[in-house]
Every structure is written in structure tokens, then in C-alpha cells.
Write a protein that holds these residues in place. Structure first.
Motif, PDB file in Angstrom:
ATOM      1  N   PHE A 189      48.777  36.820  58.372  1.00  0.00           N
ATOM      2  CA  PHE A 189      48.909  35.697  57.442  1.00  0.00           C
ATOM      3  C   PHE A 189      47.579  35.429  56.742  1.00  0.00           C
ATOM      4  CE2 PHE A 189      48.230  31.126  56.764  1.00  0.00           C
ATOM      5  CZ  PHE A 189      49.253  30.844  55.878  1.00  0.00           C
ATOM      6  N   PHE A 190      46.502  35.351  57.515  1.00  0.00           N
ATOM      7  CA  PHE A 190      45.202  35.044  56.917  1.00  0.00           C
ATOM      8  C   PHE A 190      44.651  36.229  56.124  1.00  0.00           C
ATOM      9  CE2 PHE A 190      45.412  31.614  59.989  1.00  0.00           C
ATOM     10  CZ  PHE A 190      44.885  30.563  59.262  1.00  0.00           C
ATOM     11  N   LEU A 191      44.928  37.455  56.568  1.00  0.00           N
ATOM     12  CA  LEU A 191      44.496  38.610  55.790  1.00  0.00           C
ATOM     13  C   LEU A 191      45.205  38.652  54.442  1.00  0.00           C
ATOM     14  CD1 LEU A 191      44.279  41.450  58.486  1.00  0.00           C
ATOM     15  CD2 LEU A 191      42.401  40.208  57.395  1.00  0.00           C
ATOM     16  N   LEU A 192      46.511  38.325  54.439  1.00  0.00           N
ATOM     17  CA  LEU A 192      47.260  38.299  53.188  1.00  0.00           C
ATOM     18  C   LEU A 192      46.674  37.270  52.230  1.00  0.00           C
ATOM     19  CD1 LEU A 192      49.653  39.055  51.388  1.00  0.00           C
ATOM     20  CD2 LEU A 192      51.050  37.426  52.682  1.00  0.00           C
ATOM     21  N   HIS A 193      46.356  36.094  52.762  1.00  0.00           N
ATOM     22  CA  HIS A 193      45.772  35.062  51.911  1.00  0.00           C
ATOM     23  C   HIS A 193      44.349  35.427  51.507  1.00  0.00           C
ATOM     24  CE1 HIS A 193      48.574  31.574  51.633  1.00  0.00           C
ATOM     25  NE2 HIS A 193      49.181  32.265  52.595  1.00  0.00           N
ATOM     26  N   GLY A 194      43.631  36.116  52.381  1.00  0.00           N
ATOM     27  CA  GLY A 194      42.299  36.564  52.016  1.00  0.00           C
ATOM     28  C   GLY A 194      42.342  37.551  50.864  1.00  0.00           C
ATOM     29  N   VAL A 195      43.268  38.512  50.927  1.00  0.00           N
ATOM     30  CA  VAL A 195      43.429  39.483  49.838  1.00  0.00           C
ATOM     31  C   VAL A 195      43.874  38.774  48.562  1.00  0.00           C
ATOM     32  CG1 VAL A 195      44.783  41.453  49.043  1.00  0.00           C
ATOM     33  CG2 VAL A 195      43.883  41.418  51.381  1.00  0.00           C
ATOM     34  N   SER A 196      44.842  37.870  48.682  1.00  0.00           N
ATOM     35  CA  SER A 196      45.366  37.169  47.508  1.00  0.00           C
ATOM     36  C   SER A 196      44.292  36.315  46.847  1.00  0.00           C
ATOM     37  CB  SER A 196      46.557  36.291  47.914  1.00  0.00           C
ATOM     38  OG  SER A 196      47.587  37.062  48.514  1.00  0.00           O
ATOM     39  N   LEU A 197      43.519  35.600  47.659  1.00  0.00           N
ATOM     40  CA  LEU A 197      42.462  34.761  47.097  1.00  0.00           C
ATOM     41  C   LEU A 197      41.355  35.620  46.476  1.00  0.00           C
ATOM     42  CD1 LEU A 197      41.161  32.088  46.526  1.00  0.00           C
ATOM     43  CD2 LEU A 197      40.394  31.968  48.901  1.00  0.00           C
ATOM     44  N   THR A 198      41.056  36.759  47.100  1.00  0.00           N
ATOM     45  CA  THR A 198      40.058  37.670  46.539  1.00  0.00           C
ATOM     46  C   THR A 198      40.495  38.173  45.169  1.00  0.00           C
ATOM     47  OG1 THR A 198      39.378  38.378  48.769  1.00  0.00           O
ATOM     48  CG2 THR A 198      38.801  39.821  46.924  1.00  0.00           C
ATOM     49  N   ILE A 199      41.771  38.545  45.048  1.00  0.00           N
ATOM     50  CA  ILE A 199      42.297  38.998  43.754  1.00  0.00           C
ATOM     51  C   ILE A 199      42.249  37.861  42.735  1.00  0.00           C
ATOM     52  CG2 ILE A 199      44.377  39.798  42.574  1.00  0.00           C
ATOM     53  CD1 ILE A 199      45.134  41.274  45.158  1.00  0.00           C
ATOM     54  N   GLU A 200      42.620  36.663  43.164  1.00  0.00           N
ATOM     55  CA  GLU A 200      42.604  35.509  42.253  1.00  0.00           C
ATOM     56  C   GLU A 200      41.199  35.254  41.711  1.00  0.00           C
ATOM     57  OE1 GLU A 200      42.659  30.859  43.104  1.00  0.00           O
ATOM     58  OE2 GLU A 200      44.656  31.732  43.407  1.00  0.00           O
ATOM     59  N   VAL A 201      40.206  35.266  42.597  1.00  0.00           N
ATOM     60  CA  VAL A 201      38.823  35.023  42.173  1.00  0.00           C
ATOM     61  C   VAL A 201      38.340  36.142  41.257  1.00  0.00           C
ATOM     62  CG1 VAL A 201      36.435  34.825  42.982  1.00  0.00           C
ATOM     63  CG2 VAL A 201      38.265  33.622  44.191  1.00  0.00           C
ATOM     64  N   ALA A 202      38.714  37.393  41.579  1.00  0.00           N
ATOM     65  CA  ALA A 202      38.308  38.522  40.740  1.00  0.00           C
ATOM     66  C   ALA A 202      38.898  38.387  39.330  1.00  0.00           C
ATOM     67  CB  ALA A 202      38.760  39.834  41.375  1.00  0.00           C
ATOM     68  N   ILE A 203      40.153  37.984  39.236  1.00  0.00           N
ATOM     69  CA  ILE A 203      40.787  37.802  37.921  1.00  0.00           C
ATOM     70  C   ILE A 203      40.083  36.690  37.142  1.00  0.00           C
ATOM     71  CG2 ILE A 203      42.901  37.055  36.767  1.00  0.00           C
ATOM     72  CD1 ILE A 203      44.480  38.464  38.957  1.00  0.00           C
ATOM     73  N   LYS A 204      39.735  35.613  37.842  1.00  0.00           N
ATOM     74  CA  LYS A 204      39.042  34.508  37.177  1.00  0.00           C
ATOM     75  C   LYS A 204      37.688  34.945  36.643  1.00  0.00           C
ATOM     76  CE  LYS A 204      41.156  30.646  39.687  1.00  0.00           C
ATOM     77  NZ  LYS A 204      40.928  29.544  40.656  1.00  0.00           N
ATOM     78  N   LYS A 205      37.005  35.825  37.379  1.00  0.00           N
ATOM     79  CA  LYS A 205      35.709  36.320  36.915  1.00  0.00           C
ATOM     80  C   LYS A 205      35.859  37.191  35.669  1.00  0.00           C
ATOM     81  CE  LYS A 205      33.282  36.267  41.378  1.00  0.00           C
ATOM     82  NZ  LYS A 205      32.166  35.385  40.936  1.00  0.00           N
ATOM     83  N   VAL A 206      36.972  37.893  35.580  1.00  0.00           N
ATOM     84  CA  VAL A 206      37.194  38.783  34.433  1.00  0.00           C
ATOM     85  C   VAL A 206      37.594  38.000  33.192  1.00  0.00           C
ATOM     86  CG1 VAL A 206      38.635  40.638  33.521  1.00  0.00           C
ATOM     87  CG2 VAL A 206      37.758  40.773  35.861  1.00  0.00           C
ATOM     88  N   ILE A 207      38.562  37.085  33.343  1.00  0.00           N
ATOM     89  CA  ILE A 207      39.047  36.358  32.161  1.00  0.00           C
ATOM     90  C   ILE A 207      38.160  35.181  31.794  1.00  0.00           C
ATOM     91  CG2 ILE A 207      41.416  37.052  32.659  1.00  0.00           C
ATOM     92  CD1 ILE A 207      41.959  34.255  33.697  1.00  0.00           C
ATOM     93  N   LYS A 208      37.358  34.684  32.765  1.00  0.00           N
ATOM     94  CA  LYS A 208      36.397  33.595  32.516  1.00  0.00           C
ATOM     95  C   LYS A 208      37.056  32.387  31.844  1.00  0.00           C
ATOM     96  CE  LYS A 208      32.483  36.736  32.140  1.00  0.00           C
ATOM     97  NZ  LYS A 208      31.368  37.258  31.282  1.00  0.00           N
ATOM     98  N   ARG A 209      38.184  31.971  32.397  1.00  0.00           N
ATOM     99  CA  ARG A 209      38.908  30.785  31.939  1.00  0.00           C
ATOM    100  C   ARG A 209      39.388  30.879  30.492  1.00  0.00           C
ATOM    101  NH1 ARG A 209      38.853  26.638  35.414  1.00  0.00           N
ATOM    102  NH2 ARG A 209      37.342  26.688  37.139  1.00  0.00           N
ATOM    103  N   LYS A 210      39.458  32.103  29.966  1.00  0.00           N
ATOM    104  CA  LYS A 210      39.987  32.253  28.614  1.00  0.00           C
ATOM    105  C   LYS A 210      41.484  31.990  28.572  1.00  0.00           C
ATOM    106  CE  LYS A 210      36.517  35.670  27.254  1.00  0.00           C
ATOM    107  NZ  LYS A 210      36.295  37.074  26.822  1.00  0.00           N
ATOM    108  N   TRP A 211      42.128  32.169  29.705  1.00  0.00           N
ATOM    109  CA  TRP A 211      43.575  31.955  29.764  1.00  0.00           C
ATOM    110  C   TRP A 211      43.928  31.505  31.164  1.00  0.00           C
ATOM    111  CZ3 TRP A 211      47.496  34.000  32.776  1.00  0.00           C
ATOM    112  CH2 TRP A 211      48.799  33.696  32.348  1.00  0.00           C
ATOM    113  N   CYS A 212      44.725  30.481  31.267  1.00  0.00           N
ATOM    114  CA  CYS A 212      45.151  30.008  32.588  1.00  0.00           C
ATOM    115  C   CYS A 212      46.512  29.346  32.461  1.00  0.00           C
ATOM    116  CB  CYS A 212      44.137  29.035  33.189  1.00  0.00           C
ATOM    117  SG  CYS A 212      43.845  27.545  32.211  1.00  0.00           S
ATOM    118  N   LEU A 213      47.231  29.331  33.566  1.00  0.00           N
ATOM    119  CA  LEU A 213      48.554  28.723  33.586  1.00  0.00           C
ATOM    120  C   LEU A 213      48.446  27.207  33.574  1.00  0.00           C
ATOM    121  CD1 LEU A 213      50.289  30.929  36.311  1.00  0.00           C
ATOM    122  CD2 LEU A 213      50.746  30.969  33.861  1.00  0.00           C
TER     123      LEU A 213
END
Length: 281
Positions: A189-213
Motif C-alpha cells: 500500500f505504501f509503496l504504491l502511494h510512494g510510486v504514485s506520489l513520486t510520479i505526481e511530483v515529477a509531473i509537477k516539476k515538468v509542467i511547472k503549474r502550466k496546467w492543472c486540474l
């Protein structure tokens, strides 16, 4: 909790009573309490009253669990646990304020209002654990990763490492609670959330708040993901330990112990009175 000189127990000015309180209880003292913080606590009384009412309502719902889908019961149970924790911690905070004159930092900040996993885990859910894991796991891994992948991406292995340690910690806690051999569901459970949060942060670093839901979409998606993964991996493991039954047994044992002590003290006092009376007579 010493955390290489950065943890809550590292302050050399701590009194013995505060040191023991920090060591034994899931609390953290506020560094600079102010009037606004105290007013916020007072204004939340209606909030806690509403949550107490909902807990009573949930207890009534359990009487009809045979007629309700198990997944719905799990949703009710998850909110029941959360509201119960908030009320217990509020009582602890109020007691600390009244007896010791200190303000405690909050443990939760309405996690059901989260609009991202980063917000849920970092700023709203179980903040005491977050404050402990940051100096002990996150910061050391962050510093070590900076030399390898650079400052921009060093947070990603730090996030994943923190969740991995948190999963192992929960496995140990649950084993201590139930003495049932763990099968890794909590860690996954925690590994899944760790991977998911890591991907989320990586996406945020790439788009730099140019687009968000918008919040109206990101909020339900976040809470839905947390609940879905909890039902899949967390709650089955949690319920395998029969926590409610074990808790009630321990409360009953504690109540019996207090009752026996009270009877013993009362009987001893009565004997002293009788002996004193006989001596005077």
C-alpha cells in the motif's frame, strides 16, 4: 526522535515532563503559539461536535450492516476511525493546554479536502508522522540523492524511500498489535502511494503549474484513489488483526484493573478506620 540533532527530542531546553510527553505520546509542541492558533482551536468546537455526532450515527449504521454493501461499511468505518482519532487528539491537546499550559500542533487538517496526494500526505494526513519521517528519512536521502541526480530530482528518491520506511514501520506496528505474521499488504500500500506520489511530483516539476486540474475534479480523484487503494490493500490487512475486538478487550482489562485498585484502596482505607476506631475504643 533525536534525528541526528534535528528531531523533537534534540532540544536541550526540554524539561523532563516535556521530554517524557514527547517520547511517549504522539504529540509535538508548537514552537511559537499565538492568539490566532488558540482562536482556531476554539472555533473548531462545533467541528468536533459534528464529528462526534457522526460517530454516534455510524455506530447506529453498523446495526444494519447485514443490509448494506460491505464497501459502504468500509467507507463508513474509515471516516469513523478518522473522526475518532481527531476527537481523541483534540482531548489530548486540550488537556495539555489546561494542565501544562502548552499548545500542541494539529495531527490532521481535514484530509478529505485534499486535491493531490502531495497535499494529502504532506500537509493534511497524520502530520506527526510526517514531521518525524522528514528529519529521519526524507532529509538524509534527499542530501545523499542530490550528489547523484541533482537538487531538482533528489526529492523523488527521498519521497519513495520515506514511503518504503513508513510501510515497514506499519508492518511492525500491526504485527505488534495482532501478533499475526504480515504478508506485505501494508508495505505494498505504501509503496504504491510512494510510486504514485513520486510520479505526481515529477509531473509537477515538468509542467511547472502550466496546467492543472480544477479542485472539483482533483479533489474527488485524490480521495477516490486513497479510498480505493485502502480498500484493496490497507483495510483487509488492518481488519485481519481484529483491532476493534482487541481494543475492547484491552479497555475492559484496563477498566477491571482500575476497579480492582479502587476496591483495594477502599478496603485498605476501611481497615485503617476500623483499626483506628478499635484502638481508640
Amino acid at each position: 526522535m533525536f534525528a541526528f540533532g534535528n528531531g523533537p527530542l534534540s532540544d536541550p531546553s526540554l524539561s523532563l515532563s516535556r521530554f517524557l510527553a514527547l517520547s511517549c505520546l504522539p504529540i509535538k509542541f508548537q514552537q511559537n503559539p499565538n492568539f490566532e492558533t488558540s482562536q482556531k482551536g476554539l472555533k473548531s468546537m462545533w467541528n468536533y461536535a459534528l464529528k462526534g455526532f457522526l460517530i454516534c450515527l455510524f455506530l447506529k449504521v453498523y446495526d444494519y450492516s447485514d443490509y448494506i454493501h460491505p464497501k459502504v461499511i468500509w467507507v463508513v468505518y474509515s471516516f469513523h476511525i478518522y473522526f475518532g482519532l481527531e476527537i481523541i487528539l483534540a482531548v489530548v491537546g486540550g488537556s495539555a493546554r489546561a494542565l501544562l499550559g502548552i499548545e500542541l500542533e494539529s495531527q490532521f487538517d481535514e484530509p478529505y479536502l485534499s486535491t493531490s496526494l502531495q497535499e494529502f500526505w504532506g500537509r493534511r494526513w497524520n502530520l506527526m508522522v510526517t514531521r518525524i519521517l522528514r528529519p529521519t528519512i526524507y532529509d538524509p536521502v534527499l542530501n545523499a540523492s542530490t550528489a547523484i541526480v541533482g537538487r531538482k530530482w533528489a526529492s523523488l528518491p527521498a519521497i519513495f524511500g520515506t514511503f518504503m520506511v513508513s510501510g515497514l514501520m506499519h508492518e511492525l506496528i500491526f504485527f505488534y498489535m495482532g501478533r499475526v505474521r504480515p504478508d506485505g499488504g501494508i508495505t505494498w500500500f505504501f509503496l504504491l502511494h510512494g510510486v504514485s506520489l513520486t510520479i505526481e511530483v515529477a509531473i509537477k516539476k515538468v509542467i511547472k503549474r502550466k496546467w492543472c486540474l480544477p479542485r472539483i475534479i482533483s479533489g474527488p480523484l485524490t480521495i477516490g484513489f486513497v479510498l480505493a487503494t485502502s480498500f484493496w490493500l490497507f483495510f483487509p490487512e488492518f481488519l485481519r488483526y481484529n483491532p476493534m475486538e482487541r481494543a475492547l478487550e484491552e479497555y475492559a482489562a484496563l477498566g477491571g484493573f482500575v476497579k480492582d485498585v479502587y476496591k483495594a484502596l477502599t478496603f485498605k482505607s476501611l481497615n485503617n478506620v476500623v483499626q483506628t476506631y478499635d484502638g481508640e475504643k
